[in-house]
Design a protein around this motif. Structure first.
Motif, PDB file in Angstrom:
ATOM      1  N   ASP A  29      -2.703 -17.481  -5.555  1.00 15.32           N
ATOM      2  CA  ASP A  29      -2.116 -16.427  -6.375  1.00 15.32           C
ATOM      3  C   ASP A  29      -2.772 -16.379  -7.737  1.00 15.32           C
ATOM      4  OD1 ASP A  29      -0.402 -15.382  -4.570  1.00 15.32           O
ATOM      5  OD2 ASP A  29       1.398 -16.322  -5.371  1.00 15.32           O
ATOM      6  N   THR A  32      -6.280 -15.100  -7.493  1.00 14.56           N
ATOM      7  CA  THR A  32      -6.260 -13.660  -7.281  1.00 14.56           C
ATOM      8  C   THR A  32      -5.965 -12.937  -8.583  1.00 14.56           C
ATOM      9  OG1 THR A  32      -5.502 -13.991  -5.029  1.00 14.56           O
ATOM     10  CG2 THR A  32      -5.216 -11.800  -5.943  1.00 14.56           C
ATOM     11  N   ARG A  36      -8.243 -10.188 -10.433  1.00 16.01           N
ATOM     12  CA  ARG A  36      -7.724  -8.870 -10.779  1.00 16.01           C
ATOM     13  C   ARG A  36      -7.863  -8.606 -12.274  1.00 16.01           C
ATOM     14  NH1 ARG A  36      -4.138  -6.218  -8.001  1.00 16.01           N
ATOM     15  NH2 ARG A  36      -2.326  -6.574  -9.263  1.00 16.01           N
ATOM     16  N   THR A  41      -7.514  -4.551 -12.398  1.00 17.81           N
ATOM     17  CA  THR A  41      -6.311  -4.139 -11.679  1.00 17.81           C
ATOM     18  C   THR A  41      -5.136  -5.064 -11.964  1.00 17.81           C
ATOM     19  OG1 THR A  41      -6.954  -5.379  -9.692  1.00 17.81           O
ATOM     20  CG2 THR A  41      -7.586  -3.058  -9.788  1.00 17.81           C
ATOM     21  N   TYR A  42      -5.340  -6.062 -12.825  1.00 14.60           N
ATOM     22  CA  TYR A  42      -4.233  -6.967 -13.153  1.00 14.60           C
ATOM     23  C   TYR A  42      -3.094  -6.189 -13.808  1.00 14.60           C
ATOM     24  CZ  TYR A  42      -1.537 -10.684 -15.239  1.00 14.60           C
ATOM     25  OH  TYR A  42      -0.511 -11.506 -15.592  1.00 14.60           O
ATOM     26  N   THR A  44      -0.950  -4.273 -12.229  1.00 18.40           N
ATOM     27  CA  THR A  44      -0.518  -3.114 -11.457  1.00 18.40           C
ATOM     28  C   THR A  44      -0.161  -3.549 -10.039  1.00 18.40           C
ATOM     29  OG1 THR A  44      -2.773  -2.595 -10.767  1.00 18.40           O
ATOM     30  CG2 THR A  44      -1.968  -1.495 -12.754  1.00 18.40           C
ATOM     31  N   CYS A  45       0.761  -2.799  -9.424  1.00 18.77           N
ATOM     32  CA  CYS A  45       1.221  -3.125  -8.080  1.00 18.77           C
ATOM     33  C   CYS A  45       0.110  -2.893  -7.070  1.00 18.77           C
ATOM     34  CB  CYS A  45       2.445  -2.272  -7.739  1.00 18.77           C
ATOM     35  SG  CYS A  45       3.003  -2.472  -6.043  1.00 18.77           S
ATOM     36  N   GLN A  46      -0.073  -3.895  -6.192  1.00 20.97           N
ATOM     37  CA  GLN A  46      -1.105  -3.792  -5.167  1.00 20.97           C
ATOM     38  C   GLN A  46      -0.741  -2.747  -4.118  1.00 20.97           C
ATOM     39  OE1 GLN A  46      -1.705  -7.655  -3.437  1.00 20.97           O
ATOM     40  NE2 GLN A  46      -3.763  -7.815  -4.230  1.00 20.97           N
ATOM     41  N   GLY A  49       0.342   0.809  -7.010  1.00 16.44           N
ATOM     42  CA  GLY A  49      -0.491   1.048  -8.187  1.00 16.44           C
ATOM     43  C   GLY A  49       0.268   1.237  -9.480  1.00 16.44           C
ATOM     44  N   ARG A  64       1.753  -9.681  -8.110  1.00 14.81           N
ATOM     45  CA  ARG A  64       0.777  -8.732  -7.576  1.00 14.81           C
ATOM     46  C   ARG A  64       1.413  -7.397  -7.201  1.00 14.81           C
ATOM     47  NH1 ARG A  64      -2.434 -11.962  -3.002  1.00 14.81           N
ATOM     48  NH2 ARG A  64      -1.484 -13.908  -3.577  1.00 14.81           N
ATOM     49  N   VAL A  65       2.758  -7.368  -7.145  1.00 14.10           N
ATOM     50  CA  VAL A  65       3.430  -6.143  -6.765  1.00 14.10           C
ATOM     51  C   VAL A  65       4.580  -5.848  -7.724  1.00 14.10           C
ATOM     52  CG1 VAL A  65       2.820  -6.240  -4.311  1.00 14.10           C
ATOM     53  CG2 VAL A  65       4.862  -7.427  -5.130  1.00 14.10           C
TER      54      VAL A  65
END
Ligand code: ZN
Length: 71
Positions: A29, A32, A36, A41-42, A44-46, A49, A64-65
């Motif tokens: 985690d 990841t 991200r 993209t860190y 933001t929801c995978q 978005g 991540r979400v």
């Protein structure tokens, strides 16, 4: 056959390895999250978005979400 095959690992030695696996999942985690952070993209929801709440990111920087998809 790789000894990193997740199916093989979990089906053969799940009891002995459960702690190590949990640790690995957490480490994964964090890695990841760092990736991200790099690609922008860190936070933001995978799934959808949407930007993840600052409150959530404070408590779980590796989130991540969004709230809606984290249950
Ligand atoms: Zn979402």
């Amino acid at each position: 056959m790789s000894d990193l095959d997740p199916d093989l690992e979990t089906s053969t030695a799940i009891d002995e390895r459960v702690e190590a696996t949990q640790f690995r999942v957490e480490l994964d985690d964090v890695e990841t999250a760092l990736t991200r952070l790099d690609d922008g993209t860190y936070g933001t929801c995978q799934v959808c978005g949407t930007a993840i709440d600052d409150e959530v990111l404070t408590q779980r920087p590796q989130a991540r979400v969004c709230d809606e998809h984290s249950a």
